[in-house]
Design an enzyme around this catalytic site. Structure first.
Site, PDB file in Angstrom:
ATOM      1  N   LYS A   1      -1.351  -1.121  -4.326  1.00  0.00           N
ATOM      2  CA  LYS A   1      -2.323  -0.931  -4.214  1.00  0.00           C
ATOM      3  C   LYS A   1      -1.801   1.357  -4.051  1.00  0.00           C
ATOM      4  O   LYS A   1      -1.155   1.358  -3.398  1.00  0.00           O
ATOM      5  CB  LYS A   1      -3.104  -0.486  -2.988  1.00  0.00           C
ATOM      6  CG  LYS A   1      -4.281   0.341  -3.492  1.00  0.00           C
ATOM      7  CD  LYS A   1      -4.845   0.659  -1.851  1.00  0.00           C
ATOM      8  CE  LYS A   1      -6.303   1.833  -1.707  1.00  0.00           C
ATOM      9  NZ  LYS A   1      -6.671   1.429  -0.653  1.00  0.00           N
TER      10      LYS A   1
ATOM     11  N   TYR B   1       0.627  -0.631  -0.305  1.00  0.00           N
ATOM     12  CA  TYR B   1      -0.669   0.219   0.188  1.00  0.00           C
ATOM     13  C   TYR B   1       0.985   1.052   0.032  1.00  0.00           C
ATOM     14  O   TYR B   1       1.653   1.942   0.949  1.00  0.00           O
ATOM     15  CB  TYR B   1      -1.197  -0.162   1.800  1.00  0.00           C
ATOM     16  CG  TYR B   1      -2.084   0.706   1.332  1.00  0.00           C
ATOM     17  CD1 TYR B   1      -2.332   1.606  -0.099  1.00  0.00           C
ATOM     18  CD2 TYR B   1      -2.713   1.569   2.468  1.00  0.00           C
ATOM     19  CE1 TYR B   1      -2.959   2.610   0.541  1.00  0.00           C
ATOM     20  CE2 TYR B   1      -3.800   2.195   2.485  1.00  0.00           C
ATOM     21  CZ  TYR B   1      -4.421   2.669   1.211  1.00  0.00           C
ATOM     22  OH  TYR B   1      -5.190   3.541   0.977  1.00  0.00           O
TER      23      TYR B   1
END
Length: 311
Positions: free
Chosen positions: A182, A152
């Protein structure tokens, strides 16, 4: 057990290669009851609804899922409930990031036992470790289970000092279980570099970048807006992958007012997503403090933007 790395590159048909995290993944809110307790029945109903409306992935206990204010036991119960509700119809990715490596490893192992299909792990916040320390943290989590890991990359929440550099992402991509990222970095040059030099399955983590990053080679998106408009979010990717970029652009631009209303009004996505879900009569409930619920004016603006997106 070692998972096989998954390429983010497109096939000759233009459709992205399969990913262990899905393609249209909703960053699902965590439903609470009116008294503030975890609503597991509601979570199951919402998960089934989102999958039925086109999401092939659900990301639990991210920021939109209010992970800072849910307990470890609640996170585990949420995974078990959602996996039971949707079975193998969607990939369930569990957010396990914390500022403590030991705690993150514990959450990762618990998520694996609870039936999650993958893990979402951010760089630690607050302590601002350097790149070597960040990489060590993330490798340690990846080593802890047999599950694929989605990194992330979100400097806005972890601090500029712990933003994942392109070099760190390239090095982490060598780990067999680090299979995706992400992308919430708002750095298209870094995104392009990572897409060009790794096999990571790349996901737009910011709704406004879903189509631009898909055009650059991303697999799909992890979308907050998909809580309220799952069909519309998926339709953008479907059109692009059907070799209809003009249609994808029309659908994307129709979504922009909703994206702006949900993500650009100074209210966290958890607040705006729950406001819309409550309007729609879907499980959501209140947010937990320190978040505050959207007021009537904001909720009305959100509802209007949703109607526009669905026309």
């Amino acid at each position: 057990m070692t998972s096989t790395p998954v390429s983010a590159s497109a096939s000759t048909s233009g459709v992205p290669s399969p990913s262990p995290f899905g393609r249209t993944a909703a960053a699902m809110i965590t439903p609470f009851r009116a008294d503030g307790g975890l609503d597991l029945d509601g979570a199951q109903r919402l998960a089934a609804h989102l999958v039925g409306e086109g999401c092939d992935g659900l990301v639990l206990s991210g920021t939109t899922g209010e992970s800072p204010t849910t307990t470890d036991a609640e996170k585990e119960a949420l995974i078990r409930a959602v996996v039971e509700a949707v079975g193998d119809r969607a990939r369930i990715t569990a957010g396990v990031g914390t500022s403590d490596t030991r705690h993150t490893v514990e959450l990762a192992r618990t998520a694996e036992r609870a039936g999650a299909h993958g893990l979402l792990v951010a760089a630690p916040a607050y302590s601002c470790p350097g790149q070597e320390a960040v990489a060590h943290h993330l490798r340690t989590v990846a080593d802890a289970t047999a599950l694929p890991v989605m990194l992330y990359d979100i400097p806005g929440r972890t601090g500029a000092g712990t933003a994942l550099t392109a070099d760190t992402l390239r090095r982490l991509a060598e780990h067999p279980r680090v299979q995706g990222v992400k992308d919430c970095a708002y750095d298209l040059m870094k995104s392009a570099t990572v897409l060009a030099t790794t096999g990571l399955a790349h996901y737009a983590g910011c709704d406004e970048q879903a189509l631009p990053l898909r055009a650059m080679g991303a697999v799909g998106c992890v979308s907050t807006v998909a809580n309220a408009a799952p069909r519309e979010v998926r339709a953008v990717l479907d059109a692009y992958d059907a070799a209809d970029p003009a249609g994808a652009t029309r659908r994307y631009l129709r979504l922009v007012p909703l994206i702006e209303a949900m993500m650009g009004a100074g209210h966290p996505g958890a607040v705006t997503a729950k406001a819309l879900l409550n309007v729609l009569g879907l499980p959501a409930g209140p947010v937990r403090a320190p978040l505050l619920a959207a007021g009537p004016e904001i909720t009305s603006e959100l509802a209007t933007a949703l109607k526009t997106a669905q026309q």
